[in-house]
Design a protein around this motif. Structure first.
Motif, PDB file in Angstrom:
ATOM      1  N   LEU A  86       0.835  -1.197   0.000  1.00  0.00           N
ATOM      2  CA  LEU A  86       0.000   0.000   0.000  1.00  0.00           C
ATOM      3  C   LEU A  86       0.870   1.248   0.000  1.00  0.00           C
ATOM      4  O   LEU A  86       2.006   1.223   0.469  1.00  0.00           O
ATOM      5  N   ASP A  87       0.302   2.354  -0.487  1.00  0.00           N
ATOM      6  CA  ASP A  87       1.061   3.600  -0.402  1.00  0.00           C
ATOM      7  C   ASP A  87       0.811   4.237   0.966  1.00  0.00           C
ATOM      8  O   ASP A  87      -0.065   3.808   1.719  1.00  0.00           O
ATOM      9  N   GLY A  88       1.562   5.245   1.280  1.00  0.00           N
ATOM     10  CA  GLY A  88       1.495   5.875   2.595  1.00  0.00           C
ATOM     11  C   GLY A  88       0.205   6.600   2.900  1.00  0.00           C
ATOM     12  O   GLY A  88      -0.078   6.900   4.059  1.00  0.00           O
ATOM     13  N   PHE A  89      -0.608   6.890   1.900  1.00  0.00           N
ATOM     14  CA  PHE A  89      -1.825   7.665   2.127  1.00  0.00           C
ATOM     15  C   PHE A  89      -3.099   6.809   2.142  1.00  0.00           C
ATOM     16  O   PHE A  89      -4.189   7.329   2.345  1.00  0.00           O
ATOM     17  N   THR A  90      -2.944   5.509   1.920  1.00  0.00           N
ATOM     18  CA  THR A  90      -4.097   4.614   1.962  1.00  0.00           C
ATOM     19  C   THR A  90      -4.621   4.546   3.394  1.00  0.00           C
ATOM     20  O   THR A  90      -3.855   4.363   4.333  1.00  0.00           O
ATOM     21  N   LEU A  91      -5.934   4.699   3.552  1.00  0.00           N
ATOM     22  CA  LEU A  91      -6.543   4.605   4.879  1.00  0.00           C
ATOM     23  C   LEU A  91      -6.940   3.154   5.138  1.00  0.00           C
ATOM     24  O   LEU A  91      -7.541   2.500   4.283  1.00  0.00           O
ATOM     25  N   LEU A  92      -6.584   2.657   6.308  1.00  0.00           N
ATOM     26  CA  LEU A  92      -6.872   1.274   6.671  1.00  0.00           C
ATOM     27  C   LEU A  92      -8.187   1.190   7.433  1.00  0.00           C
ATOM     28  O   LEU A  92      -8.538   2.084   8.205  1.00  0.00           O
ATOM     29  N   GLU A  93      -8.874   0.074   7.231  1.00  0.00           N
ATOM     30  CA  GLU A  93     -10.156  -0.119   7.894  1.00  0.00           C
ATOM     31  C   GLU A  93     -10.474  -1.608   7.901  1.00  0.00           C
ATOM     32  O   GLU A  93     -10.408  -2.264   6.863  1.00  0.00           O
ATOM     33  N   PHE A  94     -10.818  -2.143   9.074  1.00  0.00           N
ATOM     34  CA  PHE A  94     -11.165  -3.560   9.208  1.00  0.00           C
ATOM     35  C   PHE A  94     -12.055  -3.726  10.430  1.00  0.00           C
ATOM     36  O   PHE A  94     -11.786  -3.141  11.477  1.00  0.00           O
ATOM     37  N   GLN A  95     -13.121  -4.505  10.286  1.00  0.00           N
ATOM     38  CA  GLN A  95     -13.930  -4.855  11.444  1.00  0.00           C
ATOM     39  C   GLN A  95     -14.474  -6.256  11.271  1.00  0.00           C
ATOM     40  O   GLN A  95     -14.863  -6.651  10.176  1.00  0.00           O
ATOM     41  N   ARG A  96     -14.433  -7.021  12.338  1.00  0.00           N
ATOM     42  CA  ARG A  96     -14.967  -8.379  12.295  1.00  0.00           C
ATOM     43  C   ARG A  96     -16.492  -8.336  12.346  1.00  0.00           C
ATOM     44  O   ARG A  96     -17.086  -7.390  12.835  1.00  0.00           O
ATOM     45  N   GLU A  97     -17.077  -9.393  11.862  1.00  0.00           N
ATOM     46  CA  GLU A  97     -18.528  -9.522  11.920  1.00  0.00           C
ATOM     47  C   GLU A  97     -18.948  -9.493  13.389  1.00  0.00           C
ATOM     48  O   GLU A  97     -18.303 -10.084  14.255  1.00  0.00           O
ATOM     49  N   GLY A  98     -20.015  -8.776  13.657  1.00  0.00           N
ATOM     50  CA  GLY A  98     -20.517  -8.701  15.025  1.00  0.00           C
ATOM     51  C   GLY A  98     -20.139  -7.421  15.751  1.00  0.00           C
ATOM     52  O   GLY A  98     -20.690  -7.117  16.797  1.00  0.00           O
ATOM     53  N   ILE A  99     -19.192  -6.664  15.197  1.00  0.00           N
ATOM     54  CA  ILE A  99     -18.830  -5.383  15.808  1.00  0.00           C
ATOM     55  C   ILE A  99     -19.901  -4.371  15.429  1.00  0.00           C
ATOM     56  O   ILE A  99     -20.199  -4.187  14.251  1.00  0.00           O
ATOM     57  N   GLN A 100     -20.459  -3.718  16.418  1.00  0.00           N
ATOM     58  CA  GLN A 100     -21.526  -2.748  16.161  1.00  0.00           C
ATOM     59  C   GLN A 100     -20.985  -1.560  15.377  1.00  0.00           C
ATOM     60  O   GLN A 100     -19.861  -1.121  15.591  1.00  0.00           O
ATOM     61  N   HIS A 101     -21.827  -1.025  14.503  1.00  0.00           N
ATOM     62  CA  HIS A 101     -21.411   0.103  13.661  1.00  0.00           C
ATOM     63  C   HIS A 101     -21.079   1.326  14.509  1.00  0.00           C
ATOM     64  O   HIS A 101     -20.149   2.060  14.210  1.00  0.00           O
ATOM     65  N   GLY A 102     -21.839   1.557  15.569  1.00  0.00           N
ATOM     66  CA  GLY A 102     -21.579   2.695  16.448  1.00  0.00           C
ATOM     67  C   GLY A 102     -20.241   2.580  17.148  1.00  0.00           C
ATOM     68  O   GLY A 102     -19.516   3.566  17.306  1.00  0.00           O
ATOM     69  N   VAL A 103     -19.880   1.379  17.544  1.00  0.00           N
ATOM     70  CA  VAL A 103     -18.581   1.132  18.193  1.00  0.00           C
ATOM     71  C   VAL A 103     -17.462   1.391  17.189  1.00  0.00           C
ATOM     72  O   VAL A 103     -16.470   2.060  17.498  1.00  0.00           O
TER      73      VAL A 103
END
Length: 194
Positions: A61-78
């Protein structure tokens, strides 16, 4: 009968077979049970120390790529609160100037220690790879590959600018069984069972 067989029979004529029980009685002691339990605990502890983070097939990835990961079951608000940086970091790891192998070891140990201490909200600073000869963010790419491999990692995302922006990630860990029990106890106080 040959001469050798006859000589052997003469030599063995007064010999009687030894009497022995066909079964041996084994007595299991409390010490044996304790030793078995200690061996099991040592095996589990050894398994927990083995670094299983893989280094193959890493998407660079390049230095400006934003990372994002969430497992199933994690509430959207959290997850939204995590992305907004609203969970205070209980521990911080800085990977600047580390090799990939050093970073791999540090990340593994950092997560393991955080779980042992019942920490949930972490920040890992990986940098943007400005000094990388390949033009990619090597540590960021590897971290993005490793974190989903760790079952205790529930979610992670790039940090807010004041915490490092695209050069750092917020990490949320799974709640330990002890913390879950504390929550259950706290929630049940004052309630009367029917």
């Amino acid at each position: 009968m040959t001469e050798e067989e006859q000589l052997f029979a003469e030599e063995m004529s007064g010999v009687k077979p030894l009497q022995s029980e066909l079964r041996v009685a084994l007595k299991k002691s409390v010490a044996d049970a304790k030793a078995l339990e200690a061996r099991r605990e040592a095996a589990v502890a050894t398994r927990a120390r083995i670094n299983f983070l893989a280094e193959n097939e890493v998407q660079m990835l390049d230095g400006f790529t934003l990372l994002e990961f969430q497992r199933e079951g994690i509430q959207h608000g959290v997850f939204r609160k995590l992305k907004q940086g609203r969970y205070p970091a209980e521990a911080r790891l800085d990977l600047h100037k580390m090799t990939v192998e050093q970073a791999r070891q540090q990340v593994f140990e950092f997560i393991r220690e955080a779980m042992a201490l019942d920490l949930r909200s972490l920040i890992i600073v990986h940098g943007r790879g400005h000094n990388s000869k390949s033009g990619t963010s090597v540590l960021k790419s590897h971290l993005n590959h490793w974190l989903p491999q760790i079952a205790e990692v529930q979610a992670y995302c790039s940090a807010q600018p004041q915490h490092g922006g695209a050069g750092a990630v917020y990490v949320m860990l799974k709640k330990s069984e002890r913390k879950k029990q504390e929550n259950r106890d706290r929630m049940s106080r004052g309630r009367v069972n029917p």
